[in-house]
Motif scaffolding. Structure first.
Motif, PDB file in Angstrom:
ATOM      1  N   GLY A   1       0.848  -1.131   0.114  1.00  0.00           N
ATOM      2  CA  GLY A   1       0.051  -0.096  -0.012  1.00  0.00           C
ATOM      3  C   GLY A   1       0.866   1.270   0.031  1.00  0.00           C
ATOM      4  O   GLY A   1       2.011   1.219   0.051  1.00  0.00           O
ATOM      5  N   ASP A   2       0.383   2.429   0.068  1.00  0.00           N
ATOM      6  CA  ASP A   2       0.819   3.564  -0.173  1.00  0.00           C
ATOM      7  C   ASP A   2       1.772   3.922   1.056  1.00  0.00           C
ATOM      8  O   ASP A   2       2.705   4.462   1.026  1.00  0.00           O
TER       9      ASP A   2
ATOM     10  N   ALA B   1       5.101   1.800   0.579  1.00  0.00           N
ATOM     11  CA  ALA B   1       5.544   2.428  -0.700  1.00  0.00           C
ATOM     12  C   ALA B   1       6.259   3.733  -0.599  1.00  0.00           C
ATOM     13  O   ALA B   1       7.390   3.973  -0.733  1.00  0.00           O
ATOM     14  N   GLY B   2       5.662   4.651   0.520  1.00  0.00           N
ATOM     15  CA  GLY B   2       6.014   5.800   0.856  1.00  0.00           C
ATOM     16  C   GLY B   2       7.306   5.652   1.702  1.00  0.00           C
ATOM     17  O   GLY B   2       8.499   6.438   1.520  1.00  0.00           O
TER      18      GLY B   2
ATOM     19  N   ASP C   1      10.322   4.941  -0.350  1.00  0.00           N
ATOM     20  CA  ASP C   1      10.657   5.968  -1.215  1.00  0.00           C
ATOM     21  C   ASP C   1      11.680   6.832  -0.345  1.00  0.00           C
ATOM     22  O   ASP C   1      12.574   7.451  -0.932  1.00  0.00           O
TER      23      ASP C   1
END
Length: 344
Positions: free
Chosen positions: A39-40, A43-44, A47
């Motif tokens: 999920g975001d 993923a963040g 990053d």
């Protein structure tokens, strides 16, 4: 005169803050590892890790910048473990060390997924105009060796399919200066007579998918003669040798008897030992290897750790990045001085 390039084979250690954050976000069990559908929030976090990896390399002064492969829970098996045609099986020891990965059981067709290309594109967005991106992938023979085939039904057909799969992945990559194909299995579990030619052909096929310089990087052990002779048929720019853990005399014997490519990659910094080398000593090792290959001059010499560095504490990993950059600069200066002396 050889161009001395400081770089790494990727797979960096996670910072402590990222371990804590990702442990909370992902959980602690086998089924919580990366599968390509994170999920975001996860993923963040990756990053942020990627940005730190890139900054560390730029600060150290490396000549090639890798993405760092923070998402690769399964080390070199990652491109398969996130594939829709693969089911992850039991936990398998990663070579002869105390790391483990999920067995990728290939149960369907291996079509290109674009997973690694997305990582590289994100890394490319972080680079400046003077930075050079380096892509990193498992080589086809190693990836096939680490996986289980439950679809193709034949060892050669499976290796052939893995080669096509990786070539398709490379075709989706953003612009990159260099591609490192990591092939530890080529020396730890060399292809048999029935696979030697095909193993070389699949490397060639992956290399043909990019216009970048391609380095086939091996580590932990030295080549067997027949495997090395066949790999020399692949159209790659450099073959990489482990000069820390492998039998250096054996590798030098094949280089001097059979030749090698116009470029060479030298694993000269220990990727698994926390002792931080002296940059001057590493530069001397570069000169020493060149001296042992008197019949050949290299256009480019890549100076790297002998293995991935994810085994190391982050502070030791960062220190070794700086050592690599400084050693390459010293070695390049030595090469310039030697050429000037000859011309004089």
């Amino acid at each position: 005169m050889t161009d001395v390039v400081a770089t790494t084979p990727g797979l960096y250690p996670l910072p402590d803050w990222a371990k804590d954050d990702l442990s909370d976000l992902k959980g602690h069990q086998k089924h919580d590892l990366i599968d390509g559908d994170e999920g975001d929030a996860i993923a963040g976090a990756y990053d942020d890790v990627r940005a730190e990896f890139v900054a560390d390399q730029r600060d150290a002064g490396l000549d090639r910048i890798v993405e760092g492969q923070a998402r690769w829970d399964d080390m070199l098996a990652h491109p398969l473990t996130v594939h829709e045609g693969v089911e992850t099986g039991g936990i398998v020891r990663y070579y002869d060390n105390n790391n483990f990965y999920r067995d990728p059981r290939v149960v369907g067709e291996l079509t290109a997924s674009g997973d690694v290309a997305e990582e590289l594109s994100a890394a490319a967005d972080l680079l400046g105009e003077d930075d050079a991106l380096q892509a990193v992938l498992p080589g086809p023979y190693t990836l096939a060796d680490l996986a289980s085939d439950e679809h193709y039904g034949d060892e050669a057909a499976f290796l052939d399919a893995v080669g096509d799969f990786l070539a398709g992945e490379v075709e989706a990559f953003p612009a990159h200066e260099t591609l490192f194909l990591l092939e530890p299995s080529y020396v730890t579990n060399a292809p048999g007579d029935d696979l030697n030619e095909l193993a070389s052909e699949t490397v060639d096929r992956v290399a043909a998918a990019t216009d970048a310089d391609v380095v086939v990087q091996t580590y932990w052990e030295a080549f067997e003669e027949t495997a090395y002779a066949h790999l020399m048929d692949a159209d790659v720019d450099a073959i990489g040798f482990d000069f820390v853990a492998a039998d250096r005399d054996a590798n030098l014997e094949w280089i001097n008897e059979l030749g090698t490519k116009g470029d060479i990659a030298l694993g000269l910094v220990d990727g698994q030992n926390t002792l931080v080398e002296d940059a001057g000593t590493v530069a001397e090792r570069v000169d020493w290897v060149h001296d042992q290959i008197p019949a050949q001059e290299f256009d480019t010499t890549y100076v790297t750790p002998n293995t991935e560095t994810f085994y190391l504490p982050v502070n030791k990993h960062r220190a070794k990045l700086s050592v690599l950059a400084e050693a390459a600069e010293i070695a390049a200066g030595d090469a310039d001085a030697a050429e000037a002396e000859v011309e004089a």
